[in-house]
Write an enzyme that holds these catalytic residues in place. Structure first.
Site, PDB file in Angstrom:
ATOM      1  N   GLU A 193       0.835  -1.205   0.000  1.00  0.00           N
ATOM      2  CA  GLU A 193       0.000   0.000   0.000  1.00  0.00           C
ATOM      3  C   GLU A 193       0.874   1.262   0.000  1.00  0.00           C
ATOM      4  O   GLU A 193       0.506   2.266  -0.604  1.00  0.00           O
ATOM      5  CB  GLU A 193      -0.965  -0.002   1.191  1.00  0.00           C
ATOM      6  CG  GLU A 193      -1.953  -1.183   1.226  1.00  0.00           C
ATOM      7  CD  GLU A 193      -2.771  -1.376  -0.047  1.00  0.00           C
ATOM      8  OE1 GLU A 193      -3.033  -0.382  -0.754  1.00  0.00           O
ATOM      9  OE2 GLU A 193      -3.133  -2.541  -0.336  1.00  0.00           O
ATOM     10  N   HIS A 223       1.641   2.130  -3.514  1.00  0.00           N
ATOM     11  CA  HIS A 223       0.537   2.888  -4.123  1.00  0.00           C
ATOM     12  C   HIS A 223       0.585   4.342  -3.650  1.00  0.00           C
ATOM     13  O   HIS A 223       0.423   5.282  -4.424  1.00  0.00           O
ATOM     14  CB  HIS A 223      -0.815   2.299  -3.701  1.00  0.00           C
ATOM     15  CG  HIS A 223      -1.229   1.072  -4.457  1.00  0.00           C
ATOM     16  ND1 HIS A 223      -1.361   1.046  -5.824  1.00  0.00           N
ATOM     17  CD2 HIS A 223      -1.579  -0.178  -4.030  1.00  0.00           C
ATOM     18  CE1 HIS A 223      -1.766  -0.167  -6.208  1.00  0.00           C
ATOM     19  NE2 HIS A 223      -1.901  -0.927  -5.144  1.00  0.00           N
TER      20      HIS A 223
END
Ligand SMILES: [Zn+2]
Length: 497
Positions: A268, A271
């Site tokens: 994550e 991202h």
């Protein structure tokens, strides 16, 4: 706040009006984040209603830009950023205007019903419960593909929703190389026996508070900016880039097998870095986004797999782990590396290692394509799933729950989405290749200098946002697009060289 993008008066006018869409999207993102992290369960009803209203406002405000966008499309002297803005808005307009409102409504209804039934069907491992809903989903998906329009294959229309300009022809090329290549490497890895199929650390329990400290240490290693970034807990980890100055990720703590939360946090964060490092001048515009889902996934998987699961990173993170998780002291970095890189044949996609992962996606791609054209009927789907699975992975799911019923995506009518996961891997392979077959990763992670990698990604990918289509961005950077051979070379170098 100074705003310099767009000299052209028509595009300037578009951007002025677009501020409304931007503000609505911004608000919806905050509502969505809150819903997954802090909202009391009982709030779901009113939150859904509010988000629905905002979504309709976004649609209306976007459609209102139609005239100006058509005008801008006729202009000859736009620069790259301006062209990007017009291109992205045209895609949004197509989406909002080609599908009639009654179909949008039907989509919501069918999806809501199907999701409830899917949960029960998966729990009972009973495909027959879900089958009539899947029939409806396929029928509706065909209608949507027809509305969107396509040149050759109805699946082209769906792929293009998630990965701009990507077609069945491209996907066939990619998977026709990934499937035999992955099977071959997997075979060698299994027979060499270096990468263990299972590691004792997988069943070791950890203290959640100690693991929170590990994840916070990780974020410090990645130098995530404290004033623009935060991490919370949710059932399904996700990233939401509310704006480049407000990016949030979530993780989850299962209490056992600590690599799961560790790599989910790195994934994550990958991202998040994309969203944090978008070019400042793209702010408030439709191009202040990743170039595509595939490109976004290339970033998360690059950090998770190429960096996070490397020998150099294992060494780098070892002291942090030892300090907080006492049981790690018994393992040297070399042993930890094997724990981070177990390879095994397994039926569940979300548990798959990086090497077998693409086989899970190839299977879904093949079946979605065949279902859409009616070459495979819903009733024969479980059998075809299991047969294809056996062909790809050399094992057979024991039941529907660990076979055809395992993913939520079809209930949400997200056909065409799965391939973007593999495209993330394909692009990651090209980045690895461009970095001197991983040399830059080895060097900078070896020195503990992760900033060097962040800067590389910012200069070459992040700062452009969605100014260029995913294919153009790749061609500019790599001189080629979606070339799966780079990924195969990365796997070979890592696993069997
Ligand atoms: Zn991801």
């Amino acid at each position: 706040m100074r705003f310099v993008l767009a000299q052209n008066p028509v595009v300037r006018e578009i951007l002025k009006k677009y501020r409304v869409v931007w503000a609505l999207n911004h608000s919806m993102a905050v509502l969505g984040w809150d819903m997954e992290t802090h909202m009391p369960e009982g709030g779901a009803g009113s939150r859904g209603a509010a988000s629905g209203q905002l979504a309709m406002m976004v649609q209306k405000a976007t459609v209102d830009l139609g005239g100006l966008v058509s005008k801008a499309e006729k202009l000859r002297d736009l620069d790259d950023e301006e062209k990007g803005i017009v291109r992205v808005l045209r895609r949004d307009l197509d989406f909002f205007t080609k599908i009639p409102p009654e179909l949008v409504e039907e989509r919501e209804r069918v999806s809501a019903e199907a999701t409830v039934v899917w949960r029960k069907a998966r729990k009972d491992s009973d495909f027959k419960l879900f089958a009539p809903h899947l029939e409806k989903i396929m029928e509706l998906t065909r209608k949507i593909a027809d509305c969107l329009g396509y040149a050759k294959h109805p699946y082209d229309a769906l792929l293009n929703l998630y990965e701009e300009g990507f077609s069945v022809r491209d996907a066939d090329m990619v998977f026709s190389r990934l499937v035999p290549g992955s099977k071959r490497i997997l075979e060698k890895v299994m027979s060499a026996g270096i990468y263990p199929p299972k590691h004792p650390l997988e069943s070791v329990k950890y203290d959640t508070e100690a693991m929170v400290r590990v994840n916070e240490g990780l974020l410090r290693m990645l130098e995530m900016p404290k004033d623009r970034f935060r991490m919370d807990v949710s059932t399904h980890p996700f990233t939401i880039g509310i704006a480049p100055d407000d990016v949030r990720i979530t993780t989850r703590y299962e209490g056992v097998n600590f690599k799961s939360t560790l790599f989910s946090t790195i994934h994550e964060s990958g991202h998040a870095l994309y969203d944090l490092q978008l070019g400042e001048k793209l702010r408030f515009t439709p191009v202040a986004n990743g170039a595509s889902l595939g490109l976004h996934e290339s970033q998360s998987r690059f950090w998770e797999n190429v960096v996070g699961r490397s020998k150099e990173f294992t060494k780098l993170v070892h002291p942090l782990l030892k300090k907080n998780l006492t049981f790690v002291s018994r393992y040297a970095p070399e042993q930890l590396y094997l724990y981070f890189n177990t390879v095994r044949r397994s039926t569940i996609r979300v548990d798959a290692d990086e090497l077998t992962y693409n086989l899970h996606i190839a299977l879904r791609y093949e079946l979605e394509k065949k279902m859409l054209t009616g070459r495979v009927s819903v009733s024969e789907l479980p059998e075809v799933w299991n047969d294809t699975f056996e062909d790809y992975l050399g094992m057979r799911p024991k039941n529907d729950a660990e076979g055809v019923l395992q993913d939520i995506h079809w209930s949400g009518l997200s056909l065409g989405y799965f391939p973007t996961y593999s495209l993330g891997n394909v692009v990651l392979g090209m980045i690895w290749h461009k970095m001197g077959d991983g040399e830059l990763v080895r060097r900078s992670v070896g020195k503990g200098d992760l900033m060097q990698l962040r800067k590389w990604l910012q200069v070459n990918i992040h700062r452009w946002g969605a100014v260029y289509s995913p294919r153009n961005l790749q061609t500019r950077l790599f001189g080629e697009a979606y070339n799966p051979d780079r990924l195969m070379k990365y796997y070979e170098t890592k696993y069997i060289a």
